[in-house]
Scaffold this motif. Structure first.
Motif, PDB file in Angstrom:
ATOM      1  N   ALA A 146      10.517  -5.610   6.151  1.00  0.00           N
ATOM      2  CA  ALA A 146       9.832  -4.676   5.281  1.00  0.00           C
ATOM      3  C   ALA A 146      10.381  -4.749   3.859  1.00  0.00           C
ATOM      4  O   ALA A 146      11.473  -5.245   3.623  1.00  0.00           O
ATOM      5  N   CYS A 147       9.571  -4.235   2.920  1.00  0.00           N
ATOM      6  CA  CYS A 147       9.983  -4.149   1.520  1.00  0.00           C
ATOM      7  C   CYS A 147      11.252  -3.298   1.413  1.00  0.00           C
ATOM      8  O   CYS A 147      11.305  -2.216   1.976  1.00  0.00           O
ATOM      9  N   PRO A 148      12.293  -3.797   0.698  1.00  0.00           N
ATOM     10  CA  PRO A 148      13.552  -3.047   0.620  1.00  0.00           C
ATOM     11  C   PRO A 148      13.437  -1.757  -0.186  1.00  0.00           C
ATOM     12  O   PRO A 148      14.311  -0.915  -0.111  1.00  0.00           O
ATOM     13  N   ARG A 149      12.394  -1.607  -0.986  1.00  0.00           N
ATOM     14  CA  ARG A 149      12.274  -0.399  -1.793  1.00  0.00           C
ATOM     15  C   ARG A 149      11.456   0.684  -1.107  1.00  0.00           C
ATOM     16  O   ARG A 149      11.831   1.839  -1.100  1.00  0.00           O
ATOM     17  N   CYS A 150      10.313   0.311  -0.521  1.00  0.00           N
ATOM     18  CA  CYS A 150       9.447   1.355   0.024  1.00  0.00           C
ATOM     19  C   CYS A 150       9.286   1.254   1.545  1.00  0.00           C
ATOM     20  O   CYS A 150       8.742   2.161   2.165  1.00  0.00           O
ATOM     21  N   GLY A 151       9.750   0.157   2.142  1.00  0.00           N
ATOM     22  CA  GLY A 151       9.684   0.049   3.598  1.00  0.00           C
ATOM     23  C   GLY A 151       8.339  -0.386   4.139  1.00  0.00           C
ATOM     24  O   GLY A 151       8.134  -0.384   5.350  1.00  0.00           O
TER      25      GLY A 151
ATOM     26  N   LYS B 204       5.369  -3.043   5.125  1.00  0.00           N
ATOM     27  CA  LYS B 204       5.417  -4.418   5.625  1.00  0.00           C
ATOM     28  C   LYS B 204       4.570  -5.313   4.741  1.00  0.00           C
ATOM     29  O   LYS B 204       3.543  -5.831   5.145  1.00  0.00           O
ATOM     30  N   THR B 205       5.027  -5.469   3.513  1.00  0.00           N
ATOM     31  CA  THR B 205       4.230  -6.187   2.516  1.00  0.00           C
ATOM     32  C   THR B 205       4.971  -7.402   1.984  1.00  0.00           C
ATOM     33  O   THR B 205       4.566  -7.993   0.990  1.00  0.00           O
ATOM     34  N   LEU B 206       6.088  -7.768   2.656  1.00  0.00           N
ATOM     35  CA  LEU B 206       6.993  -8.764   2.104  1.00  0.00           C
ATOM     36  C   LEU B 206       6.402 -10.169   2.086  1.00  0.00           C
ATOM     37  O   LEU B 206       6.648 -10.939   1.176  1.00  0.00           O
TER      38      LEU B 206
ATOM     39  N   LYS C 145       4.301  -9.779  -5.136  1.00  0.00           N
ATOM     40  CA  LYS C 145       4.652  -8.382  -5.385  1.00  0.00           C
ATOM     41  C   LYS C 145       4.400  -7.578  -4.122  1.00  0.00           C
ATOM     42  O   LYS C 145       3.544  -7.938  -3.315  1.00  0.00           O
ATOM     43  N   CYS C 146       5.158  -6.486  -3.975  1.00  0.00           N
ATOM     44  CA  CYS C 146       4.882  -5.569  -2.871  1.00  0.00           C
ATOM     45  C   CYS C 146       3.550  -4.879  -3.141  1.00  0.00           C
ATOM     46  O   CYS C 146       3.349  -4.328  -4.223  1.00  0.00           O
ATOM     47  N   ARG C 147       2.639  -4.926  -2.163  1.00  0.00           N
ATOM     48  CA  ARG C 147       1.314  -4.335  -2.375  1.00  0.00           C
ATOM     49  C   ARG C 147       1.359  -2.814  -2.388  1.00  0.00           C
ATOM     50  O   ARG C 147       0.448  -2.161  -2.869  1.00  0.00           O
ATOM     51  N   ALA C 148       2.444  -2.250  -1.860  1.00  0.00           N
ATOM     52  CA  ALA C 148       2.531  -0.787  -1.795  1.00  0.00           C
ATOM     53  C   ALA C 148       3.226  -0.189  -3.014  1.00  0.00           C
ATOM     54  O   ALA C 148       2.751   0.765  -3.601  1.00  0.00           O
ATOM     55  N   CYS C 149       4.386  -0.763  -3.424  1.00  0.00           N
ATOM     56  CA  CYS C 149       5.139  -0.135  -4.514  1.00  0.00           C
ATOM     57  C   CYS C 149       5.246  -1.026  -5.745  1.00  0.00           C
ATOM     58  O   CYS C 149       5.780  -0.607  -6.765  1.00  0.00           O
ATOM     59  N   GLY C 150       4.747  -2.259  -5.679  1.00  0.00           N
ATOM     60  CA  GLY C 150       4.751  -3.120  -6.849  1.00  0.00           C
ATOM     61  C   GLY C 150       6.071  -3.812  -7.132  1.00  0.00           C
ATOM     62  O   GLY C 150       6.235  -4.413  -8.188  1.00  0.00           O
TER      63      GLY C 150
HETATM   64 ZN    ZN Z   1       7.476  -1.961  -1.615  1.00  0.00          ZN
END
Ligand code: ZN
Length: 130
Positions: A17-22, A24-26, A36-41
């Motif tokens: 998972a993305c280390p910032r928002c968790g 699964k956009t990695l 880029k993370c699709r959730a938090c950018g």
């Molecule tokens: Zn993220």
């Protein structure tokens, strides 16, 4: 301890998972990072994880699969095609999953180092005087 929105290092790695928002956009592909993370950018492309995990992982997966294959051979003595059917897909799955977890772990570590306190400005400590 206060609650943090960031997932733990272990959680981010194992869930890939993305280390910032968790989220699964990695990954954009099987083992290719998204830009880029699709959730938090979070700019995933800015991190340079490199090929470090690949060689290490190959050794570990190779050792485990070999051990399993020898164990099965000694215990059941199956025909050779059983070995092929068992170990080829298992090896591929283990390498792909391992790479994803390994790369996610390195990225999470890198993210934490950069996000942490005590960074040096311009790469060197501030000097007094002169
Ligand atoms: Zn993220």
């Amino acid at each position: 301890m206060s609650e943090t929105p960031e997932p733990s290092l272990l959680a981010a790695s194992l869930r890939v998972a993305c280390p910032r928002c968790g989220s699964k956009t990695l990954f954009a592909g099987v083992i290719r990072f998204a830009d880029k993370c699709r959730a938090c950018g979070l700019d995933i492309g800015a991190f340079n994880v490199g090929d470090g995990p690949a060689a290490f992982l190959t050794l570990i997966v190779g050792a485990i699969i070999t051990l399993l294959a020898v164990t099965v051979e000694l215990a059941v003595e199956p025909p050779i095609w059983v070995h092929v059917l068992l170990w080829v897909p298992l090896t591929a799955a283990a390498v792909i999953y391992g790479l994803r977890v390994g790369k996610a772990a390195l990225l999470a570590i890198e993210y934490r180092q950069r996000a942490g306190e005590g960074r040096l400005r311009d790469g060197r400590p501030e000097e007094d005087g002169e």
